[in-house]
Design a protein around this motif. Structure first.
Motif, mmCIF file in Angstrom:
data_model
loop_
_atom_site.group_PDB
_atom_site.id
_atom_site.type_symbol
_atom_site.label_atom_id
_atom_site.label_comp_id
_atom_site.label_asym_id
_atom_site.label_seq_id
_atom_site.Cartn_x
_atom_site.Cartn_y
_atom_site.Cartn_z
ATOM 1 N N ASP A 223 0.687 -1.345 0.007
ATOM 2 C CA ASP A 223 0.041 0.175 0.018
ATOM 3 C C ASP A 223 0.795 1.282 0.154
ATOM 4 O O ASP A 223 0.569 2.201 -0.749
ATOM 5 N N ASN A 224 1.933 1.625 0.777
ATOM 6 C CA ASN A 224 2.826 2.410 1.015
ATOM 7 C C ASN A 224 3.418 2.889 -0.576
ATOM 8 O O ASN A 224 3.567 3.917 -1.009
ATOM 9 N N ALA A 225 3.989 1.455 -1.131
ATOM 10 C CA ALA A 225 4.635 1.590 -2.381
ATOM 11 C C ALA A 225 3.563 2.313 -3.343
ATOM 12 O O ALA A 225 3.988 3.001 -4.197
ATOM 13 N N ILE A 226 2.341 1.861 -3.522
ATOM 14 C CA ILE A 226 1.472 2.258 -4.286
ATOM 15 C C ILE A 226 1.062 3.869 -4.196
ATOM 16 O O ILE A 226 1.138 4.383 -5.092
ATOM 17 N N GLN A 227 1.059 4.139 -2.846
ATOM 18 C CA GLN A 227 1.042 5.626 -2.693
ATOM 19 C C GLN A 227 1.942 6.514 -3.010
ATOM 20 O O GLN A 227 1.792 7.476 -3.595
ATOM 21 N N ARG A 228 3.227 6.018 -2.835
ATOM 22 C CA ARG A 228 4.102 6.588 -3.412
ATOM 23 C C ARG A 228 4.509 6.840 -4.892
ATOM 24 O O ARG A 228 4.885 7.951 -5.687
ATOM 25 N N ILE A 229 3.964 5.551 -5.719
ATOM 26 C CA ILE A 229 3.971 5.733 -7.199
ATOM 27 C C ILE A 229 2.834 6.604 -7.418
ATOM 28 O O ILE A 229 3.078 7.397 -8.491
ATOM 29 N N ARG A 230 1.851 6.732 -6.924
ATOM 30 C CA ARG A 230 0.938 7.754 -7.226
ATOM 31 C C ARG A 230 1.312 9.133 -7.223
ATOM 32 O O ARG A 230 0.875 10.082 -7.901
#
Length: 188
Positions: free
Chosen positions: A173-180
């Motif tokens: 989830d943290n990685a997806i947020q950083r990507i966004r």
């Protein structure tokens, strides 16, 4: 005076004014350069025709974006654009082979079968947008983030991604947020 007698800069000016024969002359003038650059990568998994096509896309990009005021000769700029285009295609190909074939959904055939044919310009711009996005993903994201986005795009849930990458769901989830956040400012 035929277009063959004009310099590259003169041809580029004529192209800006909409002269199709000037574009044809410049493309023909640099066809051998494109083929020579493509031949440097002949031992790659892509076929020669594909390498040449990618090089031609790079040449078109160079023609459309060259600015003589920056002090670089056109041949230098065009060579760099051609090389970059071929290398980008090779990077895309090498990433595609890592995706399980069962995960690939062939949308292009359905899309193009139902659409009116794209103009060469629209097709070129679409490829440039994909190339830009690929470069942003490759250069702007960490290898972990690239793995997460690749699995997310093919439809894996957070739990499946976490399992495949040996991480917990919060890390995904943290990685997806950083990507966004990183991709939030991307424009085409």
């Amino acid at each position: 005076m035929s277009d063959a007698n004009f310099t590259d800069i003169e041809l580029l000016e004529k192209i800006k004014d909409g002269d199709k024969t000037a574009m044809d002359e410049l493309i023909n003038r640099y066809r051998a350069t494109v083929e020579a650059i493509a031949m440097k990568y002949i031992s790659s998994p892509l076929e020669k025709d594909d390498l040449v096509q990618e090089g031609m896309i790079g040449l078109l990009a160079a023609i459309n974006s060259y600015n003589c005021e920056k002090g670089t000769k056109f041949i230098t700029y065009a060579t760099r654009c051609i090389n970059n285009s071929v290398q980008t295609a090779l990077r895309k190909f090498s990433r595609m082979k890592d995706i399980p074939q069962a995960s690939i959904v062939a949308l292009e055939e359905d899309f193009f079968d139902t659409q009116v044919g794209l103009s060469a310009e629209d097709e070129y711009l679409a490829k440039e947008s994909v190339s830009t996005l690929t470069d942003i993903l490759y250069e702007g994201l960490s290898s972990f983030e690239n793995e997460v986005i690749r699995l997310y795009i093919v439809g894996c849930s957070y739990a499946e991604i976490a399992q495949k990458l040996g991480k917990n769901q919060k890390a995904i989830d943290n990685a997806i947020q950083r990507i966004r956040k990183k991709l939030g400012g991307v424009t085409f």
